[in-house]
Design a protein around this motif. Structure first.
Motif, PDB file in Angstrom:
ATOM      1  N   HIS A  37       0.817  -1.212   0.000  1.00  0.00           N
ATOM      2  CA  HIS A  37       0.000   0.000   0.000  1.00  0.00           C
ATOM      3  C   HIS A  37       0.857   1.272   0.000  1.00  0.00           C
ATOM      4  N   GLU A  38       2.019   1.211  -0.625  1.00  0.00           N
ATOM      5  CA  GLU A  38       2.933   2.348  -0.640  1.00  0.00           C
ATOM      6  C   GLU A  38       2.280   3.597  -1.228  1.00  0.00           C
ATOM      7  N   VAL A  39       1.581   3.450  -2.330  1.00  0.00           N
ATOM      8  CA  VAL A  39       0.953   4.606  -2.997  1.00  0.00           C
ATOM      9  C   VAL A  39      -0.098   5.237  -2.093  1.00  0.00           C
ATOM     10  N   ALA A  40      -0.930   4.414  -1.479  1.00  0.00           N
ATOM     11  CA  ALA A  40      -1.992   4.925  -0.607  1.00  0.00           C
ATOM     12  C   ALA A  40      -1.409   5.638   0.609  1.00  0.00           C
ATOM     13  N   ILE A  41      -0.338   5.101   1.191  1.00  0.00           N
ATOM     14  CA  ILE A  41       0.291   5.729   2.348  1.00  0.00           C
ATOM     15  C   ILE A  41       0.899   7.072   1.977  1.00  0.00           C
ATOM     16  N   ALA A  42       1.486   7.133   0.791  1.00  0.00           N
ATOM     17  CA  ALA A  42       2.107   8.376   0.337  1.00  0.00           C
ATOM     18  C   ALA A  42       1.091   9.496   0.150  1.00  0.00           C
ATOM     19  N   GLU A  43      -0.180   9.156  -0.028  1.00  0.00           N
ATOM     20  CA  GLU A  43      -1.228  10.153  -0.260  1.00  0.00           C
ATOM     21  C   GLU A  43      -1.983  10.529   1.016  1.00  0.00           C
ATOM     22  N   VAL A  46      -2.271  15.345   6.320  1.00  0.00           N
ATOM     23  CA  VAL A  46      -1.616  15.678   7.592  1.00  0.00           C
ATOM     24  C   VAL A  46      -2.390  15.104   8.762  1.00  0.00           C
ATOM     25  N   TRP A  47      -3.716  15.260   8.747  1.00  0.00           N
ATOM     26  CA  TRP A  47      -4.534  14.774   9.854  1.00  0.00           C
ATOM     27  C   TRP A  47      -4.561  13.255   9.924  1.00  0.00           C
ATOM     28  N   GLN A  48      -4.435  12.613   8.788  1.00  0.00           N
ATOM     29  CA  GLN A  48      -4.343  11.146   8.796  1.00  0.00           C
ATOM     30  C   GLN A  48      -3.029  10.689   9.417  1.00  0.00           C
ATOM     31  N   TRP A  49      -1.968  11.427   9.157  1.00  0.00           N
ATOM     32  CA  TRP A  49      -0.678  11.115   9.789  1.00  0.00           C
ATOM     33  C   TRP A  49      -0.745  11.364  11.295  1.00  0.00           C
ATOM     34  N   VAL A  50      -1.471  12.409  11.696  1.00  0.00           N
ATOM     35  CA  VAL A  50      -1.660  12.676  13.126  1.00  0.00           C
ATOM     36  C   VAL A  50      -2.402  11.503  13.783  1.00  0.00           C
ATOM     37  N   TYR A  75      10.704   7.409   5.501  1.00  0.00           N
ATOM     38  CA  TYR A  75      10.587   7.189   4.053  1.00  0.00           C
ATOM     39  C   TYR A  75       9.518   8.104   3.453  1.00  0.00           C
ATOM     40  N   PHE A  76       8.385   8.233   4.147  1.00  0.00           N
ATOM     41  CA  PHE A  76       7.264   9.003   3.602  1.00  0.00           C
ATOM     42  C   PHE A  76       7.292  10.483   4.006  1.00  0.00           C
ATOM     43  N   GLU A 185      13.552   2.761  -2.469  1.00  0.00           N
ATOM     44  CA  GLU A 185      12.483   1.764  -2.530  1.00  0.00           C
ATOM     45  C   GLU A 185      12.189   1.271  -1.117  1.00  0.00           C
ATOM     46  N   ILE A 186      10.926   1.311  -0.739  1.00  0.00           N
ATOM     47  CA  ILE A 186      10.559   0.928   0.622  1.00  0.00           C
ATOM     48  C   ILE A 186      10.780  -0.563   0.873  1.00  0.00           C
ATOM     49  N   LYS A 187      10.608  -1.392  -0.155  1.00  0.00           N
ATOM     50  CA  LYS A 187      10.803  -2.831   0.020  1.00  0.00           C
ATOM     51  C   LYS A 187      12.253  -3.124   0.380  1.00  0.00           C
ATOM     52  N   ALA A 188      13.187  -2.529  -0.359  1.00  0.00           N
ATOM     53  CA  ALA A 188      14.600  -2.739  -0.078  1.00  0.00           C
ATOM     54  C   ALA A 188      14.966  -2.170   1.290  1.00  0.00           C
TER      55      ALA A 188
END
Length: 223
Positions: A37-43, A46-50, A75-76, A185-188
């Motif tokens: 879910h890398e793409v979804a996390i990157a989007e 701010v309040w979701q990160w909180v 990473y993000f 790359e987050i996987k690596a």
């Protein structure tokens, strides 16, 4: 024999087992989820990160290792992850101390009091508890939740646990955030967080400093 083993399974003992095993299991799940879910996390906003920070503050006590979270947040979010990670670290320590109050803490202390030699050693170490906590937290290999539990059970002062935890966790947290920020790359990153030679050197140095510092502090306390 079986009855003796059952009596040994006190609340703190069970919590220690859980805090030692669940982070290992959850790390695999966290790695899989972050990669898929890398793409979804990157989007995330701010309040979701909180909100995520608040959740991780609770789960860091026994599920999500702060170092793993530092890699992902770094990473993000890059260096903006510093504040959320220190909130998570402090929150995890506080949560463990609250949890200890719900466990049979008195039974643990009674066990210590029945062993004069163990009590004497523990009392002497607690006289130098800030230094012991600092060097224990400095090591990247000691489980976050388990060390918090042991210090809370030992009777160490909360202010020393927080201060020693902050000072000890700071280098490894900053290192993990930097590794996450520099990764492509987050996987690596999650499969090999110490892929950089400089990162490997720093980790080794932190482990050596932690072992040497703990040895010196404990030996000085026992004299």
């Amino acid at each position: 024999m079986r009855l003796t083993q059952l009596k040994a399974l006190t609340g703190p003992a069970i919590a220690g087992i859980v805090l030692s095993t669940t982070p290992i299991v959850f790390t695999s799940f966290l790695t899989y989820y972050a990669v898929v879910h890398e793409v979804a996390i990157a989007e995330l906003t701010v309040w979701q990160w909180v909100g995520l920070t608040i959740i991780c503050t609770i789960t860091s006590a026994g599920l999500t290792p702060p170092t793993m979270l530092a890699l992902i947040f770094g990473y993000f979010l890059g260096w903006q992850a510093v504040l959320p990670l220190f909130v998570i670290n402090f929150g995890g320590i506080l949560f463990i101390n609250l949890m200890v109050q719900w466990l049979d803490h008195d039974r643990f202390l009674a066990f210590i009091n029945k062993n004069p030699k163990a009590k004497s050693i523990l009392d002497r170490i607690l006289n130098n508890e800030l230094e012991v906590i600092f060097f224990a937290k400095l090591s990247p290999v000691l489980p976050f939740g388990l060390t918090n539990l042991l210090f809370a059970l030992s009777g160490a002062k909360l202010k020393n646990i927080l201060l020693g935890g902050f000072l000890g966790m700071a280098p490894r947290t900053i290192l993990a955030i930097w590794s996450g920020h520099e990764a492509r790359e987050i996987k690596a990153l999650l499969e090999n967080p110490n892929q950089s030679s400089w990162t490997q050197i720093i980790v080794i140095v932190l482990i050596i400093l932690s072992i040497a510092g703990l040895w010196h502090a404990i030996q000085r306390s026992l004299k």
